[in-house]
Scaffold this motif. Structure first.
Motif, PDB file in Angstrom:
ATOM      1  N   ARG A 512      -0.783  -2.314   0.469  1.00 19.58           N
ATOM      2  CA  ARG A 512      -0.687  -2.542   1.905  1.00 19.58           C
ATOM      3  C   ARG A 512      -0.740  -4.042   2.143  1.00 19.58           C
ATOM      4  NH1 ARG A 512       0.100   2.269   1.319  1.00 19.58           N
ATOM      5  NH2 ARG A 512      -0.897   3.987   2.412  1.00 19.58           N
ATOM      6  N   ASN A 513       0.228  -4.553   2.899  1.00 17.99           N
ATOM      7  CA  ASN A 513       0.142  -5.985   3.195  1.00 17.99           C
ATOM      8  C   ASN A 513      -0.900  -6.265   4.248  1.00 17.99           C
ATOM      9  OD1 ASN A 513       2.076  -4.562   4.781  1.00 17.99           O
ATOM     10  ND2 ASN A 513       2.775  -6.481   5.651  1.00 17.99           N
ATOM     11  N   VAL A 514      -1.239  -5.248   5.036  1.00 21.67           N
ATOM     12  CA  VAL A 514      -2.295  -5.420   6.024  1.00 21.67           C
ATOM     13  C   VAL A 514      -3.599  -4.940   5.414  1.00 21.67           C
ATOM     14  CG1 VAL A 514      -3.140  -4.664   8.264  1.00 21.67           C
ATOM     15  CG2 VAL A 514      -0.725  -5.221   7.957  1.00 21.67           C
ATOM     16  N   ARG A 515      -4.531  -5.862   5.299  1.00 23.31           N
ATOM     17  CA  ARG A 515      -5.801  -5.550   4.662  1.00 23.31           C
ATOM     18  C   ARG A 515      -6.573  -4.499   5.454  1.00 23.31           C
ATOM     19  NH1 ARG A 515      -3.304  -8.470   1.765  1.00 23.31           N
ATOM     20  NH2 ARG A 515      -4.052 -10.318   0.717  1.00 23.31           N
ATOM     21  N   THR A 517      -6.208  -1.382   5.635  1.00 21.85           N
ATOM     22  CA  THR A 517      -5.494  -0.212   6.129  1.00 21.85           C
ATOM     23  C   THR A 517      -6.118   1.046   5.519  1.00 21.85           C
ATOM     24  OG1 THR A 517      -3.486  -1.484   6.287  1.00 21.85           O
ATOM     25  CG2 THR A 517      -3.216   0.883   6.214  1.00 21.85           C
TER      26      THR A 517
END
Lengths: 712, 539
Positions: A512-515, A517
């Motif tokens: 996930r590029n968004v931490r 998630t």
């Protein structure tokens, strides 16, 4: 003495054990102690089995089914010849009660470790066995013989005379095969057909008979032994009341519910029967014990002319070694012990650990034992034919192990067994471990209220409830953690959807590029509700420490609240430098800390992707739930599927038939048991996809239905 | 293929450590903001957010990223786009929707999910822009579109900003369908008024029982319009649409069931990517991506070696450099990322005529061979000055912009530093339709650097004053100049840019290769074909 020497046969040098699994190992053990070389035989599926590794020489019997291998007399005798064996021990099951085999072994010039063919014959056909028993003064259960030519009306008449409930039994059989209980007259015809078919399949003889069914009776049996020199002993009694599908699962000695008076009478009756048939070697006279106190009665069931699975509990309370006795007597040696030398020492309990699913009609479970841990030998005596990595095949009895404990009294033996069962960890197949644990821990068992109806009276023990609405939070977390593969190397994912020879470089699994998630692992225990373990992933798809939330299937999120300290869960591996945990719990131990309490678990993935979580107090095998179904339950709504791999015994419907809910569609034979595949709703058969004799895999669709809702 | 780039980075160097510290600090800020978005609620008040999330969960509902996680294949990555859209605006951070690319039953899909904990899932200007961008990504890359809908419709106080542009989303849905790109909508809650056209325009519609509400006008509006007392379930419930109106193709028992059905639908699409796969086995770079943190300059004015970045992104750190001795401030060449062949243009300084022509030629070669191009921007602009104007820098810059504009192979742009002036255009900035734009946290973007801009402003002011005959008071102008410089500075940050959807999201530099690999996999869902023609080359 000279007289004895004269009758003595030459000592056994090499013993062929015509069996497999734990009993082959156990016989081999004693034989080896006595300086006897051991020969094993093995079928294709058993090539890597433990009994093969255990023997000095092993002979391959090509084929898989019992008929092609362990039941093939010619090949077994040929195996003995090739390996220079001078004796054959049949173990239990297979050819152990086959008089023809005993004769052929002897005719080949080999020593037969067992009673004479005549003794076997006398007890093999149940109707004749009863006549013999009656002649020896042993009380019988009311019953009636059936002829193959009997009309339905004649059978019904005989059944009425015996009195309901009635039990149908195979004349040539044992071990629950070809056996049916009939509560009402209208069920008789169908049950009879099923019993005959099963009997024919199992024993090649479809003769069956009727007997009064005693619903709240105890199964108590007496171990007898004859040495061929005029000595007949009994080694007290065993109670084996707790059964499933008429097969014993828990045995103990002595019986907790039999009065001293009944017991003495049973011993006398058993010895009288042995004497009457000049019995040599180990045998068991089985009785049903009904009623309490002075009203207690007992009835002859049958005599097993072989070593029993449960002989270990007798050995434990008498200090004897029945296999050693068998081997000595087979060499013509007399027993050197007298009845008065035998005493009961404490209490012993045996449980049979089966690869089967008690919550699902005890369906046998086949697969590879990705984990297989049994209690250490200081805690219990364990007989097993399996080791980690072995395969449980569909061809033979699914017993994984016998676990035997011994205590100064019943309470101590029970406690020891409960502790021993907590050490059992099996992954790869379903087991009855939790059920055994629940039974041993129950009040009913504790007070000795054990009858053959035990499991019908305590159905909850088939699938013990984990308890709380949110059971075993740490276990769930441990399972999720293992499933997420965070313990080992991080997983990888590749968008492997392009034509062409090369794949895209894998990226970290669950990247996930968004931490932070959230990711979820759905876990369910048995048929229970789904629990979702929510995890916050870090950038490489691994669970971030301390961020876990657990929710039940229907939206509840009772545990957690990421902002507070409650619900913060930490998962750590035991310090690798500290050898402690690994010695006690080899394998993948991990520590789960929930609200400051640290739990240690052993967590394993099995071949089906299920997660087995074990601690001394918790053992759960979780299915991983993804939308669309649980692991290993992929067949969906296509139609009735084979619950286990097996062979189609009968197809009872045809294309176009209208069937009602509960109606039998297909009868499947698997692991020597019959499984009836029934319609779960009213429907029209669109297609029958299998034929009798066809081998099917687990989850294979057997029959399809026309779509029911449509008017077309 | 190509030579292995030899790194000269010294991690013990002082500037390396300083760069790394600065980058980690910037990343911490980004992650903090991302955590706010992930937590839901959408307001600056954490307590209020916690309450709206608890209310949502109390109804048995999942947050959008949880729904996405269940929808995706278990090991699938999820490349979330524009997570911090709306930053610096008065819209909620993230815009109340989640968009991104993930894999459903083996098929890479674009997913658009409403966050009902943010203003009830209502759509503001940021939501509209972000949603439209996601649809554009879906269309250009031919990614099946799965919408997870639960929205209160338009953010009414901002209706004027969204009504007209927002209408495009319905057009996009049917155009996607017309182009053969499947559209699937799962409705978990309200999808009313204009929002009703999201299921209405989709190929497949799944409505959740007792949860989905799909109608043009709700009970109050119906009462006002035609004086009918309408029952909400009768008006737009899932069962009604499944049995009566036929709007629902599938009726889901609950959220998990809806997601299961969504997976089944995508599974039966038998979707095939039209682009080629990798043309050689992928290989990890030989240098640690971790070092990217210390390579990118903390001070945007300090140049850094672009090849050091390439050494940590390209397969095997291998790079077949094109024209290495000519136009040296633009690095061009061939390499692979995740096994996919790529052409690379990376800035190593200001653009001159030679660099422009070199880039132009290189872009044409990539188009000739159908190879996607990755642009690594760290550019302060084209060179100015008499010498260069006379040398034709406009004509040469125009060639580069002509090539970039008409190039038909996919472009992926990484903002690894400055992006000032026409350099942004020549290196395929947002306006030049790259398939993806990813920014590092140190990224700065503006027409020119704040200091230069403030300096220019001062000079212009001085000229104006002096032309009027009055002397220019330098000291008095200083506060104006500083305020302007500060304004430009704050409006040129990575966060400001991502807040306005000038990119598709800020990424951790260490994730660059992963993001590009996923991006390249996505762009190859559509055919990759070079341009047939360009604008007139100015000579």
């Amino acid at each position: 003495m000279p007289e004895q020497m004269a009758s003595e046969q030459p000592p056994i040098q090499t013993l062929l054990v015509a069996n497999r699994g734990e009993i082959a190992v156990r016989i081999c053990d004693t034989a080896r102690e006595m300086g006897i070389r051991c020969v094993a035989v093995f079928s294709d599926p058993d090539r890597d089995a433990r009994h093969v590794r255990y023997a000095d020489v092993a002979v391959h019997l090509p084929g898989a089914t019992a008929g092609q291998t362990y039941l093939d007399m010619d090949r077994i005798i040929e195996a003995a010849r090739r390996t220079g064996a001078d004796a054959v021990h049949p173990g239990y099951g297979f050819l152990s009660e086959n008089p023809e085999f005993a004769r052929r072994v002897r005719a080949a010039g080999l020593t037969w470790v067992g009673p004479s063919p005549e003794s076997i014959e006398a007890m093999a056909l149940k109707v004749e066995a009863k006549n013999t028993a009656a002649a020896a003064g042993v009380p019988l259960v009311p019953g009636a013989e059936l002829a193959g030519t009997d009309t339905d009306a004649e059978v019904a008449e005989k059944a009425a005379a015996v009195g309901y409930p009635v039990m149908i039994k195979a004349s040539a059989g044992g071990g629950g095969k070809g056996m049916r209980t009939v509560a009402r007259p209208e069920e008789l015809v169908a049950a009879l057909a099923g019993a005959r078919r099963e009997a024919a399949a199992a024993f090649g003889d479809d003769t069956v008979f009727l007997e009064r069914y005693l619903p709240r009776a105890r199964h108590v049996e007496v171990q007898v032994f004859g040495d061929g020199h005029g000595t007949y002993l009994h080694l007290f009694d065993r109670e084996c009341s707790i059964q499933r599908r008429h097969q014993k699962i828990i045995e103990e000695a002595p019986s907790p519910g039999t009065t001293e008076a009944t017991r003495e009478r049973m011993y006398a009756a058993a010895v009288a029967l042995a004497e009457r048939i000049d019995y040599v070697g180990a045998g068991t006279v089985e009785f049903l014990v009904s009623g309490d106190g002075d009203d207690q009665e007992f009835f002859f069931l049958e005599m097993n002319t072989r070593l029993q699975v449960e002989h270990r509990v007798t050995e434990e309370i008498t200090g004897s070694n029945l296999v050693r006795w068998q081997l000595l007597v087979a060499q013509g040696r007399p027993l050197t012990i007298a009845q008065e030398d035998l005493e009961i020492d404490g209490h012993a309990i045996e449980v049979r650990l089966y690869a089967e699913d008690p919550a699902n009609a005890f369906l046998p479970s086949v697969g590879t034992l990705t984990e297989f841990q049994l209690p250490s030998d200081y805690r219990a005596l364990v007989d097993s034919g399996y080791a980690r990595g072995d395969t449980v095949s569909r061809y033979y009895d699914p017993m994984l192990a016998k676990i035997i404990t011994h205590g100064v009294d019943r309470a101590e033996a029970t406690h020891e067994m409960i502790t021993a069962l907590q050490d059992v960890a099996v992954a790869g197949v379903a087991t009855n471990r939790d059920m055994l644990h629940a039974i041993l821990s129950s009040l009913a068992f504790d007070v000795g209220d054990t009858t053959t109806a035990f499991l019908e009276e305590h159905p909850a023990m088939l699938a013990p409830d984990p308890g709380d609405a949110l059971p075993d939070v740490p276990a769930l977390v441990a399972g999720a953690f293992r499933h997420l593969d965070a313990v080992g190397t991080p997983g990888e994912w590749s968008p492997d959807v392009f034509a062409g020879p090369f794949t895209v470089d894998p990226v970290p699994a669950r990247w996930r590029n968004v931490r932070g998630t959230p990711g979820c692992v759905g876990l369910a225990w048995g048929d229970g509700p789904e629990h979702r373990v929510w995890v916050r992933f870090d950038s490489v798809g691994r669970p971030a420490e301390g961020r876990w939330r657990i929710s039940l299937s229907r939206g509840e999120h009772p545990y957690g609240g990421e902002a507070t300290d409650a619900g913060v869960v930490r998962v750590t591996l035991p310090n690798a430098a500290d050898p402690g945990p690994d010695e006690i719990f080899p394998g993948d131990s991990l520590l789960v800390e929930v609200d400051g309490l640290v739990h240690r678990f052993e967590v394993l993935l099995d071949a089906l992707g299920r997660v087995a979580v074990s601690s001394p107090t918790v053992h759960r095998v979780f299915s991983v739930v993804r939308p669309g179904g649980r692991t290993a339950e992929e067949a969906g709504d296509l139609g009735p599927v084979a619950p286990v791999p097996g062979t189609v015994a009968a197809v009872e419907v045809a294309q176009g038939d209208t069937v009602s809910a509960g109606q039998t569609l297909v009868i499947l034979e698997a692991m020597k048991m019959e499984h009836r595949i029934v319609a779960d709703a009213d429907a029209v058969v669109a297609e029958v996809l299998v034929a009798p004799g066809q081998a099917v895999d687990a989850h294979q669709v057997l029959v399809t239905f026309a779509s029911g809702d449509s008017d077309e | 293929m190509g030579d292995v780039i030899r790194s000269r980075v010294d991690p013990n160097d002082g500037s390396f450590a300083a760069n790394r510290d600065a980058m980690l600090a910037a990343l911490a800020e980004v992650e903090e903001l991302q955590a706010q978005v992930v937590a839901g609620g959408g307001s600056p008040d954490p307590d209020k957010n916690a309450r709206s999330v608890a209310r949502h969960r109390g109804r048995g509902k999942m947050l959008p990223r949880e729904r996405i996680d269940v929808l995706l294949d278990e090991l699938s990555p999820f490349l979330e786009l524009s997570p911090l859209a709306g930053w610096g605006t008065d819209d909620p951070l993230g815009g109340g929707i989640v968009t991104g690319i993930g894999v459903i039953t083996g098929t890479e899909c674009m997913i658009i999910a409403n966050d009902a904990t943010v203003k009830g899932g209502s759509q503001g200007p940021t939501s509209v822009k972000k949603g439209l961008r996601a649809m554009e990504v879906a269309r250009r890359n031919r990614l099946p579109l799965v919408s997870l809908t639960e929205s209160g419709g338009a953010d009414l106080p901002k209706q004027s900003e969204i009504f007209v542009p927002g209408g495009a989303s319905f057009k996009n849905l049917t155009q996607l369908s017309a182009e053969g790109v499947p559209t699937v909508t799962l409705v978990f809650g309200s999808s009313t008024a204009g929002g009703a056209y999201v299921p209405g325009m989709s190929d497949y519609v799944v409505l959740q029982k007792q949860a989905a509400k799909v109608y043009l006008g709700g009970p109050p509006l119906v009462k006002m319009a035609i004086d009918e007392d309408a029952d909400e379930e009768e008006l737009g419930g899932a069962e009604m649409h499944a049995r009566t109106s036929g709007l629902a193709d599938y009726l889901a028992e609950d959220e998990m069931d809806a997601l299961r059905i969504g997976r089944d639908i995508v599974g039966h699409l038998r979707w095939r990517k039209q682009g080629n796969g990798p043309d050689r086995p992928a290989q990890a770079p030989r240098y640690d991506a971790e070092e990217l943190l210390g390579i990118a300059s903390a001070d945007i004015r300090v140049p850094f070696e672009a090849r050091e970045v390439l050494a940590r992104v390209l397969d095997g750190s291998e790079f077949e450099e094109f024209k290495p001795l000519y136009g040296t401030t633009l690095v061009t060449g061939w390499g692979h990322i995740g096994g996919f062949p790529v052409g690379v243009l990376a800035n190593n300084g200001i653009l001159f005529s030679e660099e422009s022509e070199k880039g132009t030629q290189f872009i044409q070669l990539c188009n000739r061979h159908d190879i996607p191009i990755v642009f690594f921007q760290n550019i302060t602009g084209f060179m100015v000055g008499t010498k260069y104007e006379q040398g034709g820098i406009i004509k040469d810059g125009a060639k580069l912009i002509n090539a970039v504009s008409n190039s038909a192979v996919p472009h992926l742009t990484v903002m690894m530093g400055a992006s000032y002036g026409a350099g942004n255009y020549g290196m395929s900035g947002r306006a030049y339709d790259p398939r993806f734009v990813f920014s590092w946290p140190n990224h700065r973007i503006a027409v020119m650097g704040p200091k230069q801009l403030a300096g220019v402003l001062t000079i212009v002011a001085r000229q104006k004053t002096e032309a009027a005959g009055t002397p220019f008071d330098e000291a008095a102008f200083a506060p104006i100049r500083d305020a302007f410089e500060q304004q430009v500075d704050s409006e040129s940050t990575a966060l400001f840019a991502t807040g306005r959807l000038w990119d598709d999201g800020i990424i951790d530099p260490r994730d660059t290769r992963t993001a590009l690999t996923l991006g390249l996999s996505a762009v190859h869902s559509a055919p990759v074909r070079g341009a047939d023609g360009y604008g007139v080359w100015r000579m």
